[in-house]
Design an enzyme around this catalytic site. Structure first.
Site, PDB file in Angstrom:
ATOM      1  N   PHE A  98      16.194  50.951  85.093  1.00 33.05           N
ATOM      2  CA  PHE A  98      16.321  49.590  85.584  1.00 33.05           C
ATOM      3  C   PHE A  98      17.574  49.461  86.443  1.00 33.05           C
ATOM      4  O   PHE A  98      18.530  50.230  86.305  1.00 33.05           O
ATOM      5  CB  PHE A  98      16.403  48.600  84.417  1.00 33.05           C
ATOM      6  CG  PHE A  98      15.145  48.545  83.593  1.00 33.05           C
ATOM      7  CD1 PHE A  98      13.954  48.094  84.138  1.00 33.05           C
ATOM      8  CD2 PHE A  98      15.162  48.949  82.269  1.00 33.05           C
ATOM      9  CE1 PHE A  98      12.802  48.048  83.373  1.00 33.05           C
ATOM     10  CE2 PHE A  98      14.012  48.901  81.495  1.00 33.05           C
ATOM     11  CZ  PHE A  98      12.822  48.453  82.048  1.00 33.05           C
ATOM     12  N   ASP A 170      13.279  61.737  94.131  1.00 29.70           N
ATOM     13  CA  ASP A 170      12.824  61.500  92.762  1.00 29.70           C
ATOM     14  C   ASP A 170      12.762  62.788  91.962  1.00 29.70           C
ATOM     15  O   ASP A 170      13.194  62.849  90.804  1.00 29.70           O
ATOM     16  CB  ASP A 170      11.435  60.861  92.783  1.00 29.70           C
ATOM     17  CG  ASP A 170      11.473  59.390  93.141  1.00 29.70           C
ATOM     18  OD1 ASP A 170      12.354  58.678  92.632  1.00 29.70           O
ATOM     19  OD2 ASP A 170      10.617  58.946  93.915  1.00 29.70           O
TER      20      ASP A 170
END
Length: 381
Positions: A98, A170
């Site tokens: 987050f 990523d």
């Protein structure tokens, strides 16, 4: 027995970087439970490649969430949050990606979780770190490639910035995340104390470029110099490095003695005696090599060059690669069984333990599929 068996990981993560780390921990034997929104699950279930969906979730979700369980919880609901905190008491690792501040609002930031479980390994993935002018920007792969300089390493000098055809940021960040978590587990075994592990997409992508960034820092600040000739593909390597068109396909040449290669393919490169010229005159050398290489087939060149000890290769498509015995013998493909009984083909974990390949036929879970079983097993209700 796999190395991480007995380890409980709670994955609050979504999209790719952190879930990729969870996949690797699961492959190595950890029990990985995704904490997801009830019904819909994590947002990554709707991010699709070629708009392919399987069993209600995107195909890409299945590639990085196999071998996991799903626990449905609304973290804004006090009762669900209380159950999650009970689960945290019994966990070894939790991960989330987050934006900075989100977990603090929920009451699941590192200090709060450490008060619940002092031995917790608390892992965080951010886009750009938790401070600075970019801290709250979206941590998306293409944006990271664009901001990190990576887009100026591929293609030709006149091509402009070119992104990689993979979620490079990523994937490398996920690998770094696993390294940090495993190191933290070793430290906890020594100290019996929890550890905070933090990685960011930007830092990982900068580290991925450590060779070329170090070159830039120690080369008078000269920017990467991409070749103007197609096929070179590396801004910092001299001729003959690159991919060349042959009579019927393509041939790649790695680093090597330019004069030895020139002799093998019948090119007169005697004018480039100084090795420094192999970079300074890269484009003209590559052009000269290309003129000679296009007159024979790839197979003919491979036979000739390999016999001379020159590093070279044919250039394969996925179809050719996956059907080649050199790949098939590795056993990299596996099938996972979906909840409806059908199967999905994917890749296995690339790590071997004591010579054993790590396979699992457990597919990605449906949202909240294991909620009730986990409630019972961990006495959450």
């Amino acid at each position: 027995m796999k190395p991480l068996e007995g380890l409980l990981v709670l994955e609050f993560s979504q999209f790719m970087a952190a879930p990729t780390a969870g996949l690797r921990l699961a492959d190595l034997g950890a029990r990985v439970i995704k904490i997801e929104r009830p019904v819909k699950g994590e947002a990554g279930r709707q991010i699709a490649i070629r708009n392919i969906f399987v069993d209600g979730s995107s195909l890409v979700f299945h590639t990085i969430n196999r071998n996991k369980e799903s626990y449905g919880a609304d973290l804004k609901d006090p009762e669900d949050l209380a159950r999650v905190k009970k689960l945290i008491q019994q966990a070894d690792v939790i991960t989330h990606n987050f934006r900075p501040g989100v977990m603090q609002k929920i009451g699941l930031d590192y200090e709060s979780v450490k008060a619940i479980n002092p031995r917790i390994i608390y892992g965080v993935v951010t886009g750009y770190g938790n401070k600075g002018p970019w801290a709250l920007r979206p941590g998306q792969d293409l944006l990271i490639q664009s901001l990190s300089g990576l887009a100026y390493l591929s293609d030709t000098a006149d091509a402009g910035p070119v992104p990689f055809g993979l979620a490079t940021a990523d994937m490398i960040c996920g690998a770094h995340f696993v390294q940090g978590i495993l190191a933290a587990l070793i430290k906890r075994a020594k100290t019996n104390q929890g550890v905070l592990v933090e990685v960011s997409l930007l830092e990982s992508t900068l580290d991925l470029q450590f060779e070329v960034i170090t070159t830039y820092l120690n080369d008078g600040g000269k920017l990467p110099q991409r070749s103007s000739v197609k096929g070179n593909g590396h801004a910092y390597l001299s001729a003959p490095y690159g991919i060349y068109q042959t009579k019927d396909a393509y041939l790649s040449l790695a680093m090597g003695d330019l004069h030895k290669i020139g002799h093998a393919i019948g090119a007169n490169l005697s004018g480039y005696a100084d090795k420094a010229s192999w970079f300074d005159n890269r484009d003209e050398i590559i052009t000269q090599l290309a003129q000679n290489i296009k007159h024979k087939t790839t197979a003919e060149w491979l036979e000739l060059l390999e016999a001379a000890g020159i590093w070279c290769s044919e250039v394969m498509t996925y179809e050719q690669t996956l059907q080649h015995e050199g790949v098939k013998i590795l056993g990299m493909q596996q099938s996972v069984t979906l909840p409806d009984g059908s199967s999905l083909s994917t890749t296995r974990c690339p790590i071997r333990i004591n010579g054993e390949k790590l396979y699992s036929n457990v597919a990605a879970p449906r949202p909240g599929a294991q909620t009730e079983a986990i409630n019972q097993q961990f006495n959450l209700i």
